[in-house]
Design a protein around this motif. Sequence first.
Motif, PDB file in Angstrom:
ATOM      1  N   LEU A 274     -35.719   8.385 -15.928  1.00 39.66           N
ATOM      2  CA  LEU A 274     -35.172   9.377 -15.005  1.00 39.66           C
ATOM      3  C   LEU A 274     -36.068  10.610 -15.007  1.00 39.66           C
ATOM      4  O   LEU A 274     -36.445  11.118 -16.058  1.00 39.66           O
ATOM      5  CB  LEU A 274     -33.747   9.773 -15.429  1.00 39.66           C
ATOM      6  CG  LEU A 274     -32.689   8.676 -15.351  1.00 39.66           C
ATOM      7  CD1 LEU A 274     -31.341   9.238 -15.769  1.00 39.66           C
ATOM      8  CD2 LEU A 274     -32.600   8.086 -13.955  1.00 39.66           C
ATOM      9  N   VAL A 275     -36.371  11.094 -13.819  1.00 37.29           N
ATOM     10  CA  VAL A 275     -37.217  12.286 -13.714  1.00 37.29           C
ATOM     11  C   VAL A 275     -36.332  13.537 -13.713  1.00 37.29           C
ATOM     12  O   VAL A 275     -35.167  13.497 -13.329  1.00 37.29           O
ATOM     13  CB  VAL A 275     -38.069  12.255 -12.423  1.00 37.29           C
ATOM     14  CG1 VAL A 275     -39.058  11.114 -12.471  1.00 37.29           C
ATOM     15  CG2 VAL A 275     -37.183  12.136 -11.179  1.00 37.29           C
ATOM     16  N   GLY A 276     -36.913  14.641 -14.181  1.00 41.48           N
ATOM     17  CA  GLY A 276     -36.231  15.932 -14.102  1.00 41.48           C
ATOM     18  C   GLY A 276     -35.077  16.089 -15.069  1.00 41.48           C
ATOM     19  O   GLY A 276     -34.783  15.207 -15.882  1.00 41.48           O
ATOM     20  N   GLU A 277     -34.429  17.248 -14.972  1.00 43.29           N
ATOM     21  CA  GLU A 277     -33.299  17.587 -15.837  1.00 43.29           C
ATOM     22  C   GLU A 277     -31.994  17.395 -15.070  1.00 43.29           C
ATOM     23  O   GLU A 277     -31.975  17.317 -13.846  1.00 43.29           O
ATOM     24  CB  GLU A 277     -33.411  19.065 -16.258  1.00 43.29           C
ATOM     25  CG  GLU A 277     -34.628  19.381 -17.103  1.00 43.29           C
ATOM     26  CD  GLU A 277     -34.549  18.762 -18.495  1.00 43.29           C
ATOM     27  OE1 GLU A 277     -33.462  18.753 -19.079  1.00 43.29           O
ATOM     28  OE2 GLU A 277     -35.582  18.271 -18.973  1.00 43.29           O
ATOM     29  N   VAL A 278     -30.880  17.367 -15.839  1.00 41.77           N
ATOM     30  CA  VAL A 278     -29.564  17.332 -15.193  1.00 41.77           C
ATOM     31  C   VAL A 278     -29.381  18.637 -14.426  1.00 41.77           C
ATOM     32  O   VAL A 278     -29.576  19.717 -14.985  1.00 41.77           O
ATOM     33  CB  VAL A 278     -28.437  17.190 -16.256  1.00 41.77           C
ATOM     34  CG1 VAL A 278     -27.067  17.146 -15.588  1.00 41.77           C
ATOM     35  CG2 VAL A 278     -28.655  15.948 -17.104  1.00 41.77           C
ATOM     36  N   PRO A 279     -29.017  18.578 -13.147  1.00 42.05           N
ATOM     37  CA  PRO A 279     -28.837  19.824 -12.366  1.00 42.05           C
ATOM     38  C   PRO A 279     -27.716  20.686 -12.943  1.00 42.05           C
ATOM     39  O   PRO A 279     -26.867  20.210 -13.695  1.00 42.05           O
ATOM     40  CB  PRO A 279     -28.465  19.311 -10.968  1.00 42.05           C
ATOM     41  CG  PRO A 279     -28.928  17.889 -10.926  1.00 42.05           C
ATOM     42  CD  PRO A 279     -28.819  17.386 -12.331  1.00 42.05           C
ATOM     43  N   SER A 280     -27.721  21.961 -12.575  1.00 41.73           N
ATOM     44  CA  SER A 280     -26.708  22.891 -13.068  1.00 41.73           C
ATOM     45  C   SER A 280     -25.349  22.590 -12.426  1.00 41.73           C
ATOM     46  O   SER A 280     -25.268  22.421 -11.206  1.00 41.73           O
ATOM     47  CB  SER A 280     -27.109  24.326 -12.741  1.00 41.73           C
ATOM     48  OG  SER A 280     -25.999  25.195 -12.926  1.00 41.73           O
ATOM     49  N   PRO A 281     -24.280  22.550 -13.239  1.00 39.68           N
ATOM     50  CA  PRO A 281     -22.945  22.341 -12.668  1.00 39.68           C
ATOM     51  C   PRO A 281     -22.444  23.562 -11.891  1.00 39.68           C
ATOM     52  O   PRO A 281     -21.415  23.502 -11.233  1.00 39.68           O
ATOM     53  CB  PRO A 281     -22.071  22.079 -13.901  1.00 39.68           C
ATOM     54  CG  PRO A 281     -22.806  22.677 -15.051  1.00 39.68           C
ATOM     55  CD  PRO A 281     -24.256  22.608 -14.717  1.00 39.68           C
ATOM     56  N   ILE A 282     -23.188  24.708 -11.957  1.00 36.71           N
ATOM     57  CA  ILE A 282     -22.821  25.884 -11.160  1.00 36.71           C
ATOM     58  C   ILE A 282     -23.228  25.663  -9.702  1.00 36.71           C
ATOM     59  O   ILE A 282     -22.542  26.080  -8.787  1.00 36.71           O
ATOM     60  CB  ILE A 282     -23.511  27.163 -11.712  1.00 36.71           C
ATOM     61  CG1 ILE A 282     -23.069  27.421 -13.150  1.00 36.71           C
ATOM     62  CG2 ILE A 282     -23.184  28.377 -10.837  1.00 36.71           C
ATOM     63  CD1 ILE A 282     -23.835  28.542 -13.832  1.00 36.71           C
ATOM     64  N   ASN A 283     -24.351  24.970  -9.518  1.00 37.94           N
ATOM     65  CA  ASN A 283     -24.855  24.742  -8.163  1.00 37.94           C
ATOM     66  C   ASN A 283     -25.299  23.286  -8.041  1.00 37.94           C
ATOM     67  O   ASN A 283     -26.496  23.001  -7.979  1.00 37.94           O
ATOM     68  CB  ASN A 283     -26.013  25.709  -7.879  1.00 37.94           C
ATOM     69  CG  ASN A 283     -26.475  25.625  -6.448  1.00 37.94           C
ATOM     70  OD1 ASN A 283     -25.728  25.210  -5.567  1.00 37.94           O
ATOM     71  ND2 ASN A 283     -27.722  26.001  -6.206  1.00 37.94           N
ATOM     72  N   PRO A 284     -24.343  22.339  -8.032  1.00 33.87           N
ATOM     73  CA  PRO A 284     -24.724  20.925  -8.003  1.00 33.87           C
ATOM     74  C   PRO A 284     -25.387  20.545  -6.684  1.00 33.87           C
ATOM     75  O   PRO A 284     -25.170  21.210  -5.662  1.00 33.87           O
ATOM     76  CB  PRO A 284     -23.393  20.189  -8.180  1.00 33.87           C
ATOM     77  CG  PRO A 284     -22.345  21.163  -7.788  1.00 33.87           C
ATOM     78  CD  PRO A 284     -22.889  22.523  -8.061  1.00 33.87           C
TER      79      PRO A 284
END
Length: 323
Positions: A274-284
């Motif tokens: 999987l590329v990248g990080e888990v997105p922020s749950p503040i701004n999915p």
Amino acid sequence: MSTQVLQVQGLKKHFPVTKGMVWKTVIGHVQAVDGIDFSVARGETLAIVGESGCGKTTTAKLVLRLEEPTEGKVLADGKDVHALEGDALREYRTTVQAVFQDPWSSLNPRMRVRDIVAEPLIINRDVSDQEVKERVEEVMNSVGLRPQQANNYPHEFSGGQRQRIAVASALVSNPKLLILDEPVSALDVSIRAQIMNLLVDLQKQYDVSYLLIAHHLATTRYMANEVAVMYLGKIVEKARTKDLFEKPLHPYTKALFSAALPSHPDIKHDEIILVGEVPSPINPPSGCRFHPRCPFAMPRCSEEEPQLREVSPNHVVSCHLVE
């Protein structure tokens, strides 16, 4: 009588994000849990799996009434848990108990084991001293501890024994449902199998249901009857355990399974990076929350949010690819 001990409907928990020390203004919300549905059948185990920050523990706290939902309902025997008061709330606290991850911090070091195990029974049930004594002996025997050890303090026990004490305390009031929050992850590998076997045996003995919060897939596969996979506050796939492990459909589920070591070194399995990080749950992300990291993402995935749909009996998944 309903075969469902617990039902969760449209459950959401959004935590406000504020700035400013004196005059606080809300600048957004952490969408920790964002509209999930599941149920736990009597005498069965539902596991919720996913990486850290996906909303597993917040879900457990909502079921335990340690957090108030932003939206949605938690129903126990058809009654809204968050609307209970008085005797009804006391009864709920008796029938739903929890076993937490860390046996070193979940037990009061100043209390004898006898009092730790008996506490839920004394607080929630109207029982005599003799009944308390007999019930404490019974559950200590059932978790593999000698009744004579009831006079000892928690520091006199090993990590595995402490987790047995925590399980005994959770079982003493005859609950219908146990919330198991990573019950073996803080233990030595050599002890984990013992505690997992114990929990499986106790489930049969007491006909109790488990809501298992886990990220260790081997634990999940061994203990659960059904598995729900969470990503960024949403359930992306849910199925019976055998079906899910043999035929995962959502790209995130496949990636989770590919990251786990195979049961034998000679078994070949596709590795999904999987590329990248888990997105922020503040701004999915818009559309499917997994699309920025999904190796199979299509233009549609960033625009349209997929809905959970049944692809086979008891197997639901939210993914445009599966359609």
